[in-house]
Design a protein around this motif. Structure first.
Motif, PDB file in Angstrom:
ATOM      1  N   CYS A  27       0.865  -1.179   0.000  1.00 36.79           N
ATOM      2  CA  CYS A  27       0.000   0.000   0.000  1.00 36.79           C
ATOM      3  C   CYS A  27       0.902   1.229   0.000  1.00 36.79           C
ATOM      4  O   CYS A  27       1.690   1.424   0.934  1.00 36.79           O
ATOM      5  CB  CYS A  27      -0.922   0.001   1.215  1.00 36.79           C
ATOM      6  SG  CYS A  27      -1.995   1.444   1.307  1.00 36.79           S
ATOM      7  N   ALA A  73      -5.106  -0.785   2.967  1.00 36.98           N
ATOM      8  CA  ALA A  73      -5.581   0.517   2.491  1.00 36.98           C
ATOM      9  C   ALA A  73      -5.039   1.591   3.427  1.00 36.98           C
ATOM     10  O   ALA A  73      -4.760   1.323   4.603  1.00 36.98           O
ATOM     11  CB  ALA A  73      -7.112   0.562   2.448  1.00 36.98           C
ATOM     12  N   TRP A  74      -4.893   2.810   2.895  1.00 37.55           N
ATOM     13  CA  TRP A  74      -4.313   3.909   3.664  1.00 37.55           C
ATOM     14  C   TRP A  74      -5.360   4.977   3.921  1.00 37.55           C
ATOM     15  O   TRP A  74      -6.069   5.397   3.000  1.00 37.55           O
ATOM     16  CB  TRP A  74      -3.134   4.501   2.900  1.00 37.55           C
ATOM     17  CG  TRP A  74      -2.476   5.689   3.568  1.00 37.55           C
ATOM     18  CD1 TRP A  74      -2.007   5.758   4.835  1.00 37.55           C
ATOM     19  CD2 TRP A  74      -2.209   6.961   2.965  1.00 37.55           C
ATOM     20  NE1 TRP A  74      -1.451   6.990   5.080  1.00 37.55           N
ATOM     21  CE2 TRP A  74      -1.553   7.757   3.943  1.00 37.55           C
ATOM     22  CE3 TRP A  74      -2.443   7.509   1.704  1.00 37.55           C
ATOM     23  CZ2 TRP A  74      -1.146   9.067   3.692  1.00 37.55           C
ATOM     24  CZ3 TRP A  74      -2.029   8.803   1.451  1.00 37.55           C
ATOM     25  CH2 TRP A  74      -1.391   9.574   2.446  1.00 37.55           C
TER      26      TRP A  74
END
Length: 745
Positions: A27, A73-74
């Motif tokens: 990510c 996910a960020w």
């Protein structure tokens, strides 16, 4: 978008080392850092090295998943997360949110039934997808909606800049979503859609198990197809420059421009994930545990020593995989083997010379080895049917079940019933029956039978009714005057044949060092020769391809038995684990049998030791698995039958243990005993085993797979027509059970 850029080859910039197993996901967190996930159950967060713009350094290790971690996910910095946050999903079905300020887990999102395979942010919501075929939307830590998005496992999800979601599935399709409404289904791939990415301004990129990458317009038109990988394509990404990168099972990351492959970057292992950084550099995640950054900018290329090191890694990896005349190149002897004279004229020997295998023939008259030439694998080698355990099959699949487990082999013939194959394989491999539908779909997809219609109403694990029949209608009803049973009577023995040998040896070494530092117990520690001998035993057990020729010395077995007798009770479980694997080796089982048949029965001594009150769970687990593996060798059957009562009594507490592994191991031993005693027509012994199996089946808080094995044992015993004494006289336990059933208890 400028698609006419001059392409410059990518070279290694930096390696990020820290993960202890396959790196599965990447990510890119803006310019702040990179997050990576691994089969080692961790997420690592890496930040740029302020002293060297090429490099990243480890900043956080996020611990909490109980199985391997995949999608990430960020969450960019906001009022809740000053330094941002990471969202992770894993094989353990969980979604976690981590605060990057302190590395703490702040949210546990539980709801999926199977592995989480994808994550995206949709405004402030988190959307996750899973092998359970559903999409789930989470808001402020709560599940707000979920729906079945595909009829088969969902493998990937992305959010487009226009706001829609796109999913890819094992059903070979992509779906475009606006909320819960499917706007379009994209059909064209011939196998699982595994990876997705947005090609800015053009459409959607998909990576597939069929070996291709496709670019789709949002209306479903295929704009471009890129073919070049030799195996499954796991991931794909794009850059604003117009470049595309893909990662594959074929151990390469390929870079594409205008639909053509312009560079292929070799890796020392499978490339699970690929991502572009904003500056155009590429990040790859490899099965060798390394994250690598690749650049086309001269000033960011790694030092010459690092480049040479990577070339060496590649060479060693290729050497480990290269085969010569059907043999592994690394297993061939070196030139020193030519110092040993031959025994007969014309005797041949294949020697490793560099990266090649060279054949030599013995000249009896001249008393020397004559070089014949280089050995290569002929084209016919690829035409042979795969062989497993001495039998040929149409297919032998490699199955990665994750969770740090080794790759399993799944044999299949096209004429077989895939449900039956899946059931037998899961039972043999000691895996949960909840994997059943996934295994069936995997078999059908990978054997080219993906178009076969399966009857979704099929649920009965015991009968053949409504099962898929090759060449027939999957919905046809089965009418039979006499019912057929799929799992009973059980034939063959189950074993525990997977071992983490390096971990076993490490634990024994740890205990040895502990004894060495204890003045009172120092005499119990190992000598250098004994440590070396244990290493040799492990090496033989690891090399399963030579089980038919490898041999153990009596001193090897004597050392193990010495440790079983003399070491403290809390330290013997890794020794028992070696014994567990030793009895699966033909020669190991034979040598050990001599000590079992002696007056001092070492196996019964071991069982009594591990069952000593209060018993230690690790001793019980390794002990019961070692006994279970004895059933694989018929010379031990008489001993197992003779000591049945003592063995069952010693381990009787295991079925009610809160430890699920203990429950399953005990149930497996009971099932093996049922098979043995039916074969031996031992009615009295069957009665005791039936009682034990019913205790498991009726017990509370018993894990489902343990109950299943107990029920297979009960069914096998009851179905056996020979057991007139059991079915006529009715074992008291069975009578009580039936009485309770009639009374509704």
């Amino acid at each position: 978008m400028d698609m006419e850029i001059d392409f410059k080859n990518y070279q290694l910039s930096h390696e990020l080392r820290g993960h202890e197993d396959d790196v599965r996901g990447i990510c890119v967190c803006g310019n702040a850092g990179i997050a990576t996930s691994s089969r080692d159950k961790t997420v690592r967060y890496w930040v740029p090295d302020p002293t060297d713009k090429r490099k990243y350094e480890s900043s956080k290790i996020l611990l909490g998943h109980s199985s391997f971690v995949g999608p990430l996910a960020w969450i960019p910095p906001n009022s809740d997360f000053v330094e941002g946050a990471i969202v992770s999903g894993g094989m353990d079905t969980m979604v976690f949110v981590w605060n990057l300020s302190n590395g703490e887990k702040v949210l546990n999102l539980k709801g999926h039934d199977l592995q989480v395979t994808g994550l995206v942010l949709d405004d402030e919501d988190i959307v996750s997808c899973s092998v359970d075929c559903t999409l789930r939307r989470w808001r402020k830590g709560q599940l707000v909606e979920n729906w079945e998005a595909h009829k088969s496992a969902i493998q990937a999800i992305i959010k487009l800049t226009s706001g829609e979601l796109v999913t890819g599935s094992t059903d070979t399709t992509l779906k475009l979503w606006k909320g819960r409404t499917c706007l379009h289904t994209f059909a064209g791939h011939s196998d699982t859609v595994r990876g997705l990415a947005e090609m800015h301004g053009l459409g959607i990129l998909s990576a597939s198990h069929d070996g291709s990458i496709r670019l789709w317009s949002l209306t479903g038109e295929v704009l471009m197809e890129m073919v070049g990988h030799a195996s499954i394509v796991y991931s794909v990404d794009s850059h604003v420059s117009g470049l595309i990168v893909s990662g594959s099972e074929d151990c390469s990351a390929k870079i594409w421009k205008d639909g053509a492959c312009v560079q292929s970057i070799e890796h020392p292992g499978c490339v699970w994930d690929v991502k572009f950084l904003e500056n155009g550099d590429i990040v790859t995640a490899c099965s060798d545990g390394a994250v690598r950054i690749w650049t086309s900018y001269q000033e960011r290329i790694a030092e010459p020593a690092d480049l040479d090191s990577y070339v060496s890694q590649l060479s060693q990896y290729k050497l480990s995989r290269k085969r010569v005349g059907g043999l592994k190149l690394e297993d061939l002897p070196g030139l020193e083997a030519l110092q040993i004279p031959g025994t007969t004229d014309g005797q041949t020997k294949v020697i490793r010379e560099g990266d090649n295998g060279v054949a030599y023939a013995w000249d009896l008259r001249e008393q020397k080895w004559d070089k014949i030439g280089e050995v290569v694998d002929g084209p016919e080698d690829g035409m042979k049917l795969p062989v497993l355990d001495g039998f040929e099959y149409d297919y032998v699949f490699d199955v990665d079940i994750g969770d740090g487990e080794p790759i399993r082999k799944l044999p299949y013939n096209r004429s077989d019933n895939p449900y039956d194959t899946a059931d037998k394989w899961l039972l043999k491999e000691n895996l949960p029956l909840t994997y059943r539908q996934q295994i069936v779909e995997f078999i059908l997809q990978n054997s080219g039978q993906g178009g076969v219609a399966l009857d979704s109403s099929f649920r009965d694990p015991y009968t053949g009714a409504n099962a898929y029949i090759p060449g027939g209608s999957s919905s046809m009803s089965v009418v039979s005057a006499k019912p057929t049973f799929k799992h009973i009577p059980k034939k063959g023995m189950l074993v525990f044949d997977v071992a983490q040998f390096d971990g076993i040896l490490k634990k024994i070494t740890e205990f040895h060092n502990s004894l060495l530092s204890d003045p009172v117990k120092k005499d119990l520690s190992l000598s250098e020769l004994e440590i070396s001998r244990l290493g040799a035993v492990i090496k033989i057990l690891k090399d399963t391809s030579h089980y038919h020729t490898s041999r153990f010395a009596d001193a090897d077995i004597a050392l193990l038995l010495k440790l079983l007798k003399s070491w403290p009770l809390a330290m013997i479980f890794p020794v028992i684990d070696i014994l567990r694997m030793l009895v699966l080796h033909p020669d190991g089982a034979t040598v050990l049998l001599k000590h079992v048949e002696d007056e001092n029965d070492i196996l019964m001594e071991m069982i009594k030791r591990v069952a000593t009150n209060p018993p230690l769970p690790q001793n019980l687990l390794t002990g019961i698995r070692a006994v279970t593996n004895l059933f694989k060798n018929s010379p031990y059957h008489t001993w197992l039958q003779k000591h049945q009562s003592e063995i069952l009594d010693a381990f009787s507490s295991c079925y009610s243990s809160p430890n699920k592994n203990l429950q399953l191991s005990y149930a497996t031993m009971i099932l093996n005993y049922a098979v043995l005693l039916i074969e031996k027509k031992d009615l009295q012994g069957q009665s005791q085993v039936l009682t034990a199996a019913l205790e498991i089946a009726e017990g509370e808080n018993i894990e489902v797979d343990s109950k299943f094995r107990a029920l297979v044992a009960v069914g096998s015993l009851m179905l056996d027509e020979v057991n007139v004494g059991l079915c006529g006289g009715k074992n008291q336990k069975l009578q009580a059970h039936e009485r309770d059933q009639r009374l509704g208890n």
